[in-house]
Design a protein around this motif. Structure first.
Motif, PDB file in Angstrom:
ATOM      1  N   LEU B 118       8.938 -10.582  -5.316  1.00  0.00           N
ATOM      2  CA  LEU B 118       9.824  -9.656  -4.712  1.00  0.00           C
ATOM      3  C   LEU B 118       9.633  -8.036  -5.070  1.00  0.00           C
ATOM      4  CD1 LEU B 118      13.384 -11.624  -5.318  1.00  0.00           C
ATOM      5  CD2 LEU B 118      11.947 -11.429  -3.190  1.00  0.00           C
ATOM      6  N   GLY B 119       9.064  -8.105  -6.406  1.00  0.00           N
ATOM      7  CA  GLY B 119       8.589  -6.646  -6.881  1.00  0.00           C
ATOM      8  C   GLY B 119       7.592  -6.175  -6.026  1.00  0.00           C
ATOM      9  N   MET B 120       6.738  -7.020  -5.845  1.00  0.00           N
ATOM     10  CA  MET B 120       5.641  -6.389  -4.733  1.00  0.00           C
ATOM     11  C   MET B 120       6.002  -5.859  -3.474  1.00  0.00           C
ATOM     12  SD  MET B 120       2.177  -8.454  -3.196  1.00  0.00           S
ATOM     13  CE  MET B 120       3.330  -9.496  -2.091  1.00  0.00           C
ATOM     14  N   LEU B 121       7.082  -6.889  -3.086  1.00  0.00           N
ATOM     15  CA  LEU B 121       7.600  -6.302  -1.751  1.00  0.00           C
ATOM     16  C   LEU B 121       8.375  -5.156  -1.804  1.00  0.00           C
ATOM     17  CD1 LEU B 121       9.270  -9.729  -0.218  1.00  0.00           C
ATOM     18  CD2 LEU B 121       6.851  -8.563   0.170  1.00  0.00           C
ATOM     19  N   ASP B 122       9.065  -4.504  -2.803  1.00  0.00           N
ATOM     20  CA  ASP B 122       9.504  -3.556  -3.408  1.00  0.00           C
ATOM     21  C   ASP B 122       8.577  -2.363  -3.100  1.00  0.00           C
ATOM     22  OD1 ASP B 122      12.208  -4.382  -3.464  1.00  0.00           O
ATOM     23  OD2 ASP B 122      12.331  -4.050  -5.586  1.00  0.00           O
ATOM     24  N   GLN B 123       7.609  -2.603  -4.038  1.00  0.00           N
ATOM     25  CA  GLN B 123       6.500  -1.602  -4.368  1.00  0.00           C
ATOM     26  C   GLN B 123       6.031  -1.153  -2.808  1.00  0.00           C
ATOM     27  OE1 GLN B 123       5.184  -0.458  -7.303  1.00  0.00           O
ATOM     28  NE2 GLN B 123       6.729  -1.784  -8.402  1.00  0.00           N
ATOM     29  N   ARG B 124       5.910  -2.326  -1.885  1.00  0.00           N
ATOM     30  CA  ARG B 124       5.190  -2.060  -0.608  1.00  0.00           C
ATOM     31  C   ARG B 124       6.336  -1.142   0.348  1.00  0.00           C
ATOM     32  NH1 ARG B 124       2.811  -6.853   2.665  1.00  0.00           N
ATOM     33  NH2 ARG B 124       4.857  -7.196   3.195  1.00  0.00           N
ATOM     34  N   GLU B 125       7.477  -1.744   0.149  1.00  0.00           N
ATOM     35  CA  GLU B 125       8.454  -1.039   1.048  1.00  0.00           C
ATOM     36  C   GLU B 125       8.740   0.461   0.902  1.00  0.00           C
ATOM     37  OE1 GLU B 125      12.411  -3.214   1.020  1.00  0.00           O
ATOM     38  OE2 GLU B 125      13.273  -1.345   1.960  1.00  0.00           O
ATOM     39  N   TYR B 126       8.702   0.747  -0.680  1.00  0.00           N
ATOM     40  CA  TYR B 126       8.980   1.871  -1.028  1.00  0.00           C
ATOM     41  C   TYR B 126       7.908   2.822  -1.166  1.00  0.00           C
ATOM     42  CZ  TYR B 126      13.918   0.528  -1.605  1.00  0.00           C
ATOM     43  OH  TYR B 126      14.930   0.170  -1.604  1.00  0.00           O
ATOM     44  N   ASP B 127       6.648   2.081  -0.799  1.00  0.00           N
ATOM     45  CA  ASP B 127       5.416   2.841  -0.817  1.00  0.00           C
ATOM     46  C   ASP B 127       5.072   3.797  -2.123  1.00  0.00           C
ATOM     47  OD1 ASP B 127       3.413   4.089   0.645  1.00  0.00           O
ATOM     48  OD2 ASP B 127       4.352   5.730   1.576  1.00  0.00           O
ATOM     49  N   TYR B 128       5.107   2.944  -3.077  1.00  0.00           N
ATOM     50  CA  TYR B 128       4.690   3.296  -4.320  1.00  0.00           C
ATOM     51  C   TYR B 128       3.162   3.446  -4.428  1.00  0.00           C
ATOM     52  CZ  TYR B 128       8.941   2.153  -7.037  1.00  0.00           C
ATOM     53  OH  TYR B 128      10.226   2.158  -7.229  1.00  0.00           O
ATOM     54  N   THR B 129       2.721   4.418  -5.035  1.00  0.00           N
ATOM     55  CA  THR B 129       1.409   4.697  -5.095  1.00  0.00           C
ATOM     56  C   THR B 129       0.870   5.472  -6.457  1.00  0.00           C
ATOM     57  OG1 THR B 129       1.379   6.991  -3.977  1.00  0.00           O
ATOM     58  CG2 THR B 129       1.061   5.402  -2.620  1.00  0.00           C
ATOM     59  N   THR B 130      -0.410   5.583  -6.705  1.00  0.00           N
ATOM     60  CA  THR B 130      -0.673   6.348  -7.951  1.00  0.00           C
ATOM     61  C   THR B 130      -0.948   7.787  -7.566  1.00  0.00           C
ATOM     62  OG1 THR B 130      -3.068   6.217  -7.404  1.00  0.00           O
ATOM     63  CG2 THR B 130      -2.227   4.254  -8.571  1.00  0.00           C
ATOM     64  N   ALA B 131      -0.763   8.469  -8.634  1.00  0.00           N
ATOM     65  CA  ALA B 131      -0.538  10.048  -8.258  1.00  0.00           C
ATOM     66  C   ALA B 131      -1.831  10.601  -7.825  1.00  0.00           C
ATOM     67  CB  ALA B 131      -0.314  10.487  -9.878  1.00  0.00           C
ATOM     68  N   ILE B 132      -2.943  10.234  -8.200  1.00  0.00           N
ATOM     69  CA  ILE B 132      -4.209  11.036  -7.537  1.00  0.00           C
ATOM     70  C   ILE B 132      -4.734  10.324  -6.585  1.00  0.00           C
ATOM     71  CG2 ILE B 132      -6.405  11.946  -8.495  1.00  0.00           C
ATOM     72  CD1 ILE B 132      -4.934  13.125 -10.508  1.00  0.00           C
ATOM     73  N   LEU B 133      -5.271   8.964  -6.619  1.00  0.00           N
ATOM     74  CA  LEU B 133      -6.006   8.519  -5.599  1.00  0.00           C
ATOM     75  C   LEU B 133      -5.112   7.937  -4.425  1.00  0.00           C
ATOM     76  CD1 LEU B 133      -8.566   6.865  -8.067  1.00  0.00           C
ATOM     77  CD2 LEU B 133      -8.924   8.855  -6.759  1.00  0.00           C
ATOM     78  N   GLN B 134      -3.868   7.927  -4.983  1.00  0.00           N
ATOM     79  CA  GLN B 134      -2.792   7.310  -4.161  1.00  0.00           C
ATOM     80  C   GLN B 134      -3.061   6.056  -3.645  1.00  0.00           C
ATOM     81  OE1 GLN B 134      -0.910  10.040  -1.266  1.00  0.00           O
ATOM     82  NE2 GLN B 134      -1.626  11.563  -2.198  1.00  0.00           N
ATOM     83  N   VAL B 135      -3.476   5.040  -4.576  1.00  0.00           N
ATOM     84  CA  VAL B 135      -3.662   3.758  -4.261  1.00  0.00           C
ATOM     85  C   VAL B 135      -2.400   3.072  -4.214  1.00  0.00           C
ATOM     86  CG1 VAL B 135      -4.906   1.382  -5.485  1.00  0.00           C
ATOM     87  CG2 VAL B 135      -5.987   3.962  -5.706  1.00  0.00           C
ATOM     88  N   PRO B 136      -2.059   2.294  -3.244  1.00  0.00           N
ATOM     89  CA  PRO B 136      -0.810   1.662  -3.313  1.00  0.00           C
ATOM     90  C   PRO B 136      -0.793   0.601  -4.420  1.00  0.00           C
ATOM     91  CG  PRO B 136      -1.807   1.273  -1.099  1.00  0.00           C
ATOM     92  CD  PRO B 136      -2.724   2.045  -2.066  1.00  0.00           C
ATOM     93  N   ILE B 137       0.394   0.539  -5.136  1.00  0.00           N
ATOM     94  CA  ILE B 137       0.641  -0.310  -6.471  1.00  0.00           C
ATOM     95  C   ILE B 137       0.564  -1.716  -6.061  1.00  0.00           C
ATOM     96  CG2 ILE B 137       1.716  -0.757  -8.500  1.00  0.00           C
ATOM     97  CD1 ILE B 137       1.100   1.897  -8.750  1.00  0.00           C
TER      98      ILE B 137
END
Ligand code: NA
Ligand code: NA
Lengths: 452, 168, 324
Positions: B118-137
């Motif tokens: 569920l945490g992964m789905l959250d990260q995807r839905e809200y589009d969490y990325t790293t700051a510089i390379l913008q890698v999706p968490i």
């Protein structure tokens, strides 16, 4: 369950029971912390927090040095660094009465400079030095005792896993902590060597002198020390010279030790896999404890226990030094039961707020501070003292992991002999704690000099 | 490479042991990659300029590696215990305690795999990325979920083995 | 009390953010409610997790309220990010806070899913703090290694041909003292807590306190919790978080910042204020950051250009409104 304090104490009792029936400490903390949170605030809250908590803990940047230093130590083990260290130290010290044991201590210190763990140091140096000590007819007690004690240097001399974890908990600077550990570490080596000298002065038959090595052996053995010095110099020297932060430094260390093993022909696919597996076991174990400790911390904070304990201590009017000594004694006693990392993770969140409160808060300067030093200094000083006393647990009965490891290697020496052999070193450690308590400058001088 | 882990094991549990060991080694390779990134960044900083993504790749890489280590810890009984009170306990008793510990690991891994999915789905839905390379968490969560599934398997294997020992 | 709220944040209990902002705000809410509300503040991540998890914690109801940095979760608040841009934010935190307040409903609300923001704010703005280099022109910055404050801060550093370096905040003093970095783009406010004055010689800002971007923060409540509150309680929160309050928060952060720079100058550091022309040169050099941001968020379906225009307009209006 109206009284949260009762609930908290009950939870700690349950945790001790779980640990006593051989449930892994990490899972004990996960279970008690998790159920505690669910009990207090409902399971939905715990379940929500678990969506990100583990990832958050495992991705803490400052902790990334931990698996790297573990890997560095494991690579050093398979690369045969310990042989070179012992041989070099023995060429210098072996001719003296008790000299081979002194060389084992020096070897442990050298290995500690590339390895962050006490157990790894004890076992790898034990394998190398025990046969030699036996060859020169050292008494079982002195041979195993000095190795079990020497292993402690693995964690007292930076890099040190426990110190890194401590720094993360109290938000101290890791580089400062490493600098602070340096002089106390050297002090330990000196005190251990003096202990051996006194031991063999009283019982000359326990540590006969070894033969002096010839010139060629002396030179070649001494040259064998160079790689360790270079690696240690580049890794820690590089940090202080300003080339890098601890994480890249650890990475460079891993790379250099790997290169050393490759050049020595000791690293192939099989030994590399062995090093990686050992790293997996140690790092996985450490991070799982970290997660368990975080759950315990959340539970205890929601109850308000650490805050109440801190307020209570501050109001009790106890002398600051008294509180410090009591905390250190408590850590020594706990060390009879628990491993050092679990202890640091479980109790520092309780003890540190107390000391903080007594000293006058987070931004307290030297002027008017409870301990006569700024809170930043107190962090460093207490960290080193705590590190030493939690490591004492490794050589105290009934559970002294270093003693167990050395006993397993020295099959012909009964464990009771090893505990007897370790006793003088234990006294040396108490003396060291007293010295560091009385003279904080021993800890604080070097980090100040290096401008942390 | 797997002889230690598969000794005394056969059939399905040997297969699990082999898989868990291989997965831990793969985690080790990820750790080595993190080491390499940092070394390159250091060398780059000295001779040219630092590689700005090293920080965030280290964070993700170490997390992925350490999760991959957890099943192996369970399989090889690496999690620290205090043995003082049970040092003299008879073997069957110890086996029961080991089974209980494995059961806790099993339950914990099961809950965590569910929650982190569920945490992964959250990260995807809200589009969490790293700051510089913008890698999706959430990319990091995929191998982590596999690690947790293997932890469930490893806990089941060790639990069954311990139970078998209670009867022996 | 009928309603107890847990407010979680990442700084210490004695940090000015808690003593000067969160505590007064909590007290105002409590008073507005006639004692029906109690807000318990949990500093230093005592309720667990790492700072980037704060936003998940409040959304999932692990805690009721958080104070957090939007930039901890890059990608999550692309719209609000407009206020972080250099020379969109210039020198007036109160005006920026008011502009965010005014733009919230129409422009920003979309990205605050699962939470109910109480108020949004900025700090006084990023400035250069360097170990041993005095800066007057963009060319002076070229080649330096600087710690980044935020994603947009990294872009600003890149636009000046310098190298952005990421590291945890507690590592900064050591990194400065060993010249792992040559400086950092951070507000004065951080100086006392990290003793930055001991590791740096120069604190450099633009003419008339112009800064090079800022950081956005939010105090937010769990959405379901908010929706479940009776109207009078909601009103107690709203009344404590209106335009007056966000203007006041701007003043609070300005004050904290002034205290920070005083610590540095008292320690003998040089406080450099760029001339108007020098500042204009930076404005020109940093304009590509704004373009880069517009391009980035446009790809995510946000009309970046309109946001920039609106933000600049509202900041100007609120700025002149207050100076009158
Ligand atoms: Na060490
Ligand atoms: Na012990």
């Amino acid at each position: 369950m109206s009284d949260p304090i009762t609930l908290g104490i009950l939870a700690l009792v349950v945790l001790v029971v779980l640990i006593a029936i051989r449930i892994p400490i990490a899972y004990g903390m996960i279970l008690v912390g998790g159920i505690g949170i669910a009990w207090l605030n409902g399971p939905a809250l715990l379940l929500s927090q678990l969506k990100t908590l583990a990832y958050g803990q495992f991705s803490i940047y400052d902790l990334s040095v931990v698996p790297m230093f573990v890997l560095m130590g494991e690579l050093a083990t398979v690369a045969g660094l310990s042989q070179a260290l012992f041989r070099g130290a023995n060429a210098w010290l072996g001719w003296m009465r008790g000299g081979t044991a002194m060389a084992a201590i020096a070897g442990c210190a050298g290995f500690g400079a590339v390895c962050g763990s006490s157990l790894a140091t004890a076992s790898t140096m034990g394998k190398v030095a025990l046969p030699e000590l036996k060859r020169y007819n050292y008494s079982g007690a002195l041979a195993t005792g000095s190795l079990a004690a020497g292993g402690v240097l693995g964690i007292l001399i930076p890099p040190s896993v426990v110190l890194i974890v401590y720094a993360v908990i109290v938000e101290a600077n890791i580089v400062t902590m490493f600098a602070a550990a340096m002089l106390p570490g050297i002090l330990a080596v000196i005190l251990f060597i003096v202990t051996i000298a006194i031991y063999v002065a009283v019982r000359p038959e326990a540590g006969p002198p070894g033969g002096a090595s010839d010139r060629a052996e002396f030179v070649s053995a001494t040259l064998g020390l160079l790689p360790v010095m270079v690696i240690f110099g580049l890794v820690l020297g590089g940090i202080y010279a300003g080339f890098f932060n601890p994480t890249p430094a650890a990475a460079v260390g891993v790379f250099l030790v790997w290169l050393y093993g490759l050049l020595k022909g000791k690293l192939d696919l099989r030994t590399s896999a062995a090093a990686l597996k050992a790293t997996a076991r140690t790092s996985g174990m450490i991070y799982l404890i970290l997660l368990g400790a975080e759950l315990m911390k959340i539970f205890m904070s929601r109850i308000g226990l650490p805050q109440q304990a801190a307020a209570w201590i501050a109001d009790s009017g106890m002398a600051p030094m008294m509180v410090m000594v009591l905390i250190l004694v408590a850590l020594i006693l706990l060390g009879c039961l628990m491993d050092s990392l679990s202890m640091i993770l479980l109790v520092i969140p309780f003890f540190w707020p107390m000391l903080l409160e007594i000293n006058g808060g987070l931004y307290q300067e030297t002027e008017g501070a409870g301990y006569g030093m700024s809170t930043e200094d107190l962090k460093v000083w207490f960290g080193i003292l705590a590190l030493i006393v939690v490591e004492l647990g490794l050589i105290t009965p009934p559970v002294g992991m270093n003693v167990f490891i050395i006993s397993a290697l020295a099959k012909d020496t009964p464990m009771i002999e090893t505990f007897k052999g370790v006793a003088p070193f234990f006294c040396a450690e108490l003396l060291r704690v007293a010295l560091l308590l009385a003279f904080p400058a021993l800890t604080l001088w070097l980090p100040r000099l290096l401008g942390g | 490479m797997f002889t230690f882990e598969t000794a005394h094991r056969s059939g399905l549990s040997a297969a699990v042991a082999r898989l868990v060991t291989a997965w831990a080694l793969l985690g080790g390779v990820v750790l080595l990659a993190v080491v390499a990134i940092n070394v390159v960044s250091v060398v780059g900083a000295v001779f040219w300029k630092p590689f700005p993504g090293d920080f965030e790749l280290t964070e993700i890489g170490v997390a992925v590696a350490v999760f991959a280590f957890l099943p192996y810890c369970q399989l090889t009984d690496a999690n620290v215990t205090a043995d003082i009170f049970t040092a003299r306990a008879p073997k069957p008793v110890l086996a029961v305690l080991r089974a209980v510990a494995a059961l806790i690991a099993f339950g914990f891994a099961t809950i965590l795999v569910w929650r982190m999915y569920l945490g992964m789905l959250d990260q995807r839905e809200y589009d969490y990325t790293t700051a510089i390379l913008q890698v999706p968490i959430w990319w990091g969560f995929v191998p982590i979920l596999i690690s947790l599934a293997l932890l469930i398997a490893a806990a089941a294997v060790t639990c069954l083995e311990a139970l078998r020992e209670t009867r022996a | 009390q009928e309603h107890v709220f847990k407010l979680h944040h990442f700084l210490g209990a004695k940090a000015p953010a808690q003593t000067d902002m969160l505590e007064p705000w909590a007290k105002a809410v409590e008073e507005n409610s006639g004692g029906k509300v109690k807000i318990e503040i949990y500093p230093s991540m005592t309720l667990g997790g790492r700072p980037p998890e704060l936003i998940n914690q409040v959304r999932d109801g692990v805690v009721d309220l958080v104070w957090t940095v939007n930039g901890y979760t890059p990608g999550l608040f692309p719209r609000t990010e407009v206020f972080e841009l250099p020379f969109v934010f210039k020198n007036d935190p109160a005006a920026a806070n008011l502009a965010m307040f005014d733009m919230y409903d129409e422009y920003l609300a979309d990205e605050y899913k699962g939470v109910e923001p109480m108020f949004l704010h900025v700090h006084a703005g990023q400035a250069f703090q360097t170990v041993d280099k005095e800066i007057h022109t963009p060319a002076d910055v070229a080649g330096m290694k600087l710690r980044i404050p935020t994603r947009t801060g990294a872009w600003a550093i890149e636009a000046l041909d310098a190298s952005p370096v990421s590291m945890p905040v507690p590592d900064l003093p050591q990194a400065l003292s060993k010249k792992v970095v040559d400086g950092a783009l951070i507000p004065w406010e951080i100086i006392p807590a990290l003793k930055i004055q001991d590791q740096t010689k120069y604190q450099i800002e633009g003419y008339d306190k112009v800064r090079f971007g800022t950081t956005t923060f939010q105090v937010s409540m769990n959405k379901a919790r908010w929706d479940s509150l009776p109207e009078d309680i909601q009103k107690a929160f709203r009344d404590a978080s209106g335009r007056d309050w966000v203007a006041e928060v701007g003043k609070v952060w300005r004050d904290i910042d002034e205290r920070g720079i005083k610590v540095a100058t008292d320690a003998g550091n040089t406080h450099v204020t760029l001339t108007e022309e020098e500042t204009a040169a930076f404005a020109e050099a940093l304009e590509p950051v704004v373009d880069r941001w517009i391009e980035d968020v446009t790809a995510k379906g946000v009309d970046g250009a309109a946001m920039v225009e609106m933000a600049r307009k509202l900041i100007d209006e609120n700025s002149s409104a207050m100076s009158n």
